[in-house]
Motif scaffolding. Structure first.
Motif, PDB file in Angstrom:
ATOM      1  N   VAL A  77      -0.176  12.052   8.537  1.00  0.00           N
ATOM      2  CA  VAL A  77      -1.406  11.402   9.162  1.00  0.00           C
ATOM      3  C   VAL A  77      -2.733  12.204   8.145  1.00  0.00           C
ATOM      4  CG1 VAL A  77      -3.036  11.334  10.943  1.00  0.00           C
ATOM      5  CG2 VAL A  77      -0.741  10.569  11.330  1.00  0.00           C
ATOM      6  N   GLU A  78      -2.680  13.540   8.185  1.00  0.00           N
ATOM      7  CA  GLU A  78      -3.813  14.165   7.692  1.00  0.00           C
ATOM      8  C   GLU A  78      -3.923  13.921   6.176  1.00  0.00           C
ATOM      9  OE1 GLU A  78      -4.704  17.879   9.285  1.00  0.00           O
ATOM     10  OE2 GLU A  78      -3.722  17.456  11.312  1.00  0.00           O
ATOM     11  N   SER A  79      -2.789  13.928   5.645  1.00  0.00           N
ATOM     12  CA  SER A  79      -2.703  13.956   4.127  1.00  0.00           C
ATOM     13  C   SER A  79      -3.279  12.398   3.752  1.00  0.00           C
ATOM     14  CB  SER A  79      -1.541  14.038   3.277  1.00  0.00           C
ATOM     15  OG  SER A  79      -0.475  13.513   3.958  1.00  0.00           O
ATOM     16  N   ASN A  80      -2.712  11.406   4.634  1.00  0.00           N
ATOM     17  CA  ASN A  80      -3.308   9.947   4.268  1.00  0.00           C
ATOM     18  C   ASN A  80      -4.806   9.818   4.268  1.00  0.00           C
ATOM     19  OD1 ASN A  80      -0.681   8.796   4.455  1.00  0.00           O
ATOM     20  ND2 ASN A  80      -0.990   8.249   6.391  1.00  0.00           N
ATOM     21  N   GLU A  81      -5.358  10.586   5.484  1.00  0.00           N
ATOM     22  CA  GLU A  81      -6.951  10.677   5.628  1.00  0.00           C
ATOM     23  C   GLU A  81      -7.488  11.514   4.198  1.00  0.00           C
ATOM     24  OE1 GLU A  81      -7.231  12.551   9.497  1.00  0.00           O
ATOM     25  OE2 GLU A  81      -6.749  10.754  10.362  1.00  0.00           O
ATOM     26  N   PHE A  82      -6.760  12.258   3.763  1.00  0.00           N
ATOM     27  CA  PHE A  82      -7.515  13.057   2.622  1.00  0.00           C
ATOM     28  C   PHE A  82      -7.258  12.300   1.504  1.00  0.00           C
ATOM     29  CE2 PHE A  82      -6.777  15.847  -0.969  1.00  0.00           C
ATOM     30  CZ  PHE A  82      -7.604  16.415  -1.307  1.00  0.00           C
ATOM     31  N   VAL A  83      -6.252  11.640   1.033  1.00  0.00           N
ATOM     32  CA  VAL A  83      -6.254  10.711   0.034  1.00  0.00           C
ATOM     33  C   VAL A  83      -7.061   9.716   0.097  1.00  0.00           C
ATOM     34  CG1 VAL A  83      -4.632   9.165  -1.325  1.00  0.00           C
ATOM     35  CG2 VAL A  83      -3.887  11.119  -0.631  1.00  0.00           C
ATOM     36  N   ASN A  84      -7.236   9.119   1.345  1.00  0.00           N
ATOM     37  CA  ASN A  84      -8.086   7.860   1.394  1.00  0.00           C
ATOM     38  C   ASN A  84      -9.567   8.233   1.425  1.00  0.00           C
ATOM     39  OD1 ASN A  84      -6.478   5.802   1.895  1.00  0.00           O
ATOM     40  ND2 ASN A  84      -5.725   6.295   3.817  1.00  0.00           N
ATOM     41  N   SER A  85      -9.970   9.492   1.676  1.00  0.00           N
ATOM     42  CA  SER A  85     -11.367  10.158   1.633  1.00  0.00           C
ATOM     43  C   SER A  85     -11.847  10.239   0.362  1.00  0.00           C
ATOM     44  CB  SER A  85     -11.693  11.304   2.462  1.00  0.00           C
ATOM     45  OG  SER A  85     -10.795  12.373   1.678  1.00  0.00           O
ATOM     46  N   LYS A  86     -10.793  10.718  -0.588  1.00  0.00           N
ATOM     47  CA  LYS A  86     -10.905  10.750  -2.090  1.00  0.00           C
ATOM     48  C   LYS A  86     -11.102   9.653  -2.921  1.00  0.00           C
ATOM     49  CE  LYS A  86     -10.828  15.348  -2.199  1.00  0.00           C
ATOM     50  NZ  LYS A  86     -12.096  16.051  -2.781  1.00  0.00           N
ATOM     51  N   ASN A  87     -10.701   8.255  -2.336  1.00  0.00           N
ATOM     52  CA  ASN A  87     -10.735   6.915  -2.868  1.00  0.00           C
ATOM     53  C   ASN A  87     -10.027   7.257  -3.986  1.00  0.00           C
ATOM     54  OD1 ASN A  87     -12.441   5.713  -1.166  1.00  0.00           O
ATOM     55  ND2 ASN A  87     -14.206   6.971  -1.848  1.00  0.00           N
ATOM     56  N   TRP A  88      -8.781   7.646  -4.352  1.00  0.00           N
ATOM     57  CA  TRP A  88      -7.868   8.056  -5.238  1.00  0.00           C
ATOM     58  C   TRP A  88      -7.057   6.530  -5.541  1.00  0.00           C
ATOM     59  CZ3 TRP A  88      -5.114  12.993  -4.060  1.00  0.00           C
ATOM     60  CH2 TRP A  88      -5.833  14.158  -4.254  1.00  0.00           C
ATOM     61  N   VAL A  89      -7.001   5.698  -4.508  1.00  0.00           N
ATOM     62  CA  VAL A  89      -6.316   4.473  -4.641  1.00  0.00           C
ATOM     63  C   VAL A  89      -7.209   3.237  -4.268  1.00  0.00           C
ATOM     64  CG1 VAL A  89      -4.159   5.460  -4.508  1.00  0.00           C
ATOM     65  CG2 VAL A  89      -5.086   4.505  -2.587  1.00  0.00           C
ATOM     66  N   LYS A  90      -6.963   2.132  -4.919  1.00  0.00           N
ATOM     67  CA  LYS A  90      -7.610   0.973  -4.310  1.00  0.00           C
ATOM     68  C   LYS A  90      -6.946   0.412  -3.080  1.00  0.00           C
ATOM     69  CE  LYS A  90      -8.761  -0.892  -8.906  1.00  0.00           C
ATOM     70  NZ  LYS A  90      -8.626  -1.908  -9.869  1.00  0.00           N
ATOM     71  N   GLY A  91      -7.705   0.264  -2.176  1.00  0.00           N
ATOM     72  CA  GLY A  91      -7.007  -0.237  -0.934  1.00  0.00           C
ATOM     73  C   GLY A  91      -6.944   1.159   0.078  1.00  0.00           C
ATOM     74  N   LYS A  92      -5.932   0.946   0.921  1.00  0.00           N
ATOM     75  CA  LYS A  92      -5.328   2.050   1.909  1.00  0.00           C
ATOM     76  C   LYS A  92      -4.172   2.834   1.318  1.00  0.00           C
ATOM     77  CE  LYS A  92      -5.063   3.202   6.612  1.00  0.00           C
ATOM     78  NZ  LYS A  92      -4.842   2.855   7.954  1.00  0.00           N
ATOM     79  N   PHE A  93      -4.423   4.280   1.330  1.00  0.00           N
ATOM     80  CA  PHE A  93      -3.133   4.959   1.078  1.00  0.00           C
ATOM     81  C   PHE A  93      -2.156   5.114   2.340  1.00  0.00           C
ATOM     82  CE2 PHE A  93      -0.837   8.831   0.954  1.00  0.00           C
ATOM     83  CZ  PHE A  93      -0.009   8.721  -0.313  1.00  0.00           C
ATOM     84  N   SER A  94      -1.224   4.903   2.200  1.00  0.00           N
ATOM     85  CA  SER A  94      -0.285   5.548   3.530  1.00  0.00           C
ATOM     86  C   SER A  94       0.917   5.818   3.261  1.00  0.00           C
ATOM     87  CB  SER A  94      -0.495   4.945   4.643  1.00  0.00           C
ATOM     88  OG  SER A  94       0.310   3.712   4.555  1.00  0.00           O
ATOM     89  N   TRP A  95       1.697   7.042   3.788  1.00  0.00           N
ATOM     90  CA  TRP A  95       2.751   7.388   3.685  1.00  0.00           C
ATOM     91  C   TRP A  95       3.780   6.273   4.241  1.00  0.00           C
ATOM     92  CZ3 TRP A  95       3.767  10.429   0.064  1.00  0.00           C
ATOM     93  CH2 TRP A  95       2.969  11.601  -0.233  1.00  0.00           C
ATOM     94  N   GLN A  96       4.920   5.943   4.094  1.00  0.00           N
ATOM     95  CA  GLN A  96       5.766   5.085   4.726  1.00  0.00           C
ATOM     96  C   GLN A  96       6.394   5.514   5.888  1.00  0.00           C
ATOM     97  OE1 GLN A  96       7.793   2.825   1.727  1.00  0.00           O
ATOM     98  NE2 GLN A  96       9.706   2.134   3.280  1.00  0.00           N
ATOM     99  N   GLU A  97       6.871   4.829   6.884  1.00  0.00           N
ATOM    100  CA  GLU A  97       7.289   5.325   8.175  1.00  0.00           C
ATOM    101  C   GLU A  97       8.769   6.034   7.858  1.00  0.00           C
ATOM    102  OE1 GLU A  97       7.468   2.893  11.815  1.00  0.00           O
ATOM    103  OE2 GLU A  97       5.897   1.689  10.932  1.00  0.00           O
ATOM    104  N   GLY A  98       9.165   6.881   8.669  1.00  0.00           N
ATOM    105  CA  GLY A  98      10.333   7.561   8.426  1.00  0.00           C
ATOM    106  C   GLY A  98      10.325   8.658   7.477  1.00  0.00           C
ATOM    107  N   TYR A  99      11.383   9.646   7.335  1.00  0.00           N
ATOM    108  CA  TYR A  99      11.555  10.884   6.502  1.00  0.00           C
ATOM    109  C   TYR A  99      13.114  11.272   6.496  1.00  0.00           C
ATOM    110  CZ  TYR A  99      11.050  13.198  10.981  1.00  0.00           C
ATOM    111  OH  TYR A  99      11.395  13.713  12.425  1.00  0.00           O
TER     112      TYR A  99
END
Length: 153
Positions: A77-99
């Motif tokens: 969750v926190e790394s998703n928020e970090f990547v999105n705050s940096k605008n590194w990708v078009k759209g929304k970055f997120s990790w896939q469910e599961g691990y």
């Protein structure tokens, strides 16, 4: 916890949502640093980290006071928020469910660190799908292919 002694080493593996190749070499080191701080703030010891464009490996010395599921959820969750705050990708970055989470003995630390740090070379020969299935089989983890392939396809 006074007089509590533990030795827990865990490798976490999880993918970018829809297995998109969104983690670029330009952003990789900054993401490593951010996730390292997240791991340390949870009183775990980062032993190795390596992002590939579509997945990540994190190898940590773990405390028994931390729930594994909470640890992974918070890191994602926190790394998703970090990547999105940096605008590194078009759209929304997120990790896939599961691990995947895999445990190792102290005697395996050096080998696992080398394995995690050499992901680029490793993936020249094997796909993430092959690697992940090999880990599940090596650790004799029962799995339903429908859900594994949903995670890694």
């Amino acid at each position: 916890m006074a007089n509590t002694f533990s030795q827990i080493y865990l490798q976490f593996v999880f993918a970018v949502k829809d297995r998109q190749s969104l983690i670029t070499k330009n952003n990789k080191e900054e993401l490593h640093q951010y996730i390292t701080a997240l791991v340390q703030s949870r009183r775990a010891k980062l032993l190795a980290i390596n992002c590939m464009p579509d997945h990540i490996h994190i190898f940590v010395g773990f405390k028994p006071t931390i729930l594994i599921s909470d640890f992974v959820k918070e890191i994602k969750v926190e790394s998703n928020e970090f990547v999105n705050s940096k605008n590194w990708v078009k759209g929304k970055f997120s990790w896939q469910e599961g691990y995947g989470v895999f445990s190792y003995s102290h005697s395996h630390i050096d080998a696992v660190v080398k394995y995690v740090l050499n992901q680029e070379k490793h993936h020249q020969k094997r796909t993430f799908k092959e690697e992940y299935l090999d880990l599940l089989n090596k650790f004799e983890i029962p799995f339903d292919e429908r859900y594994v392939f949903e995670f890694i396809d």
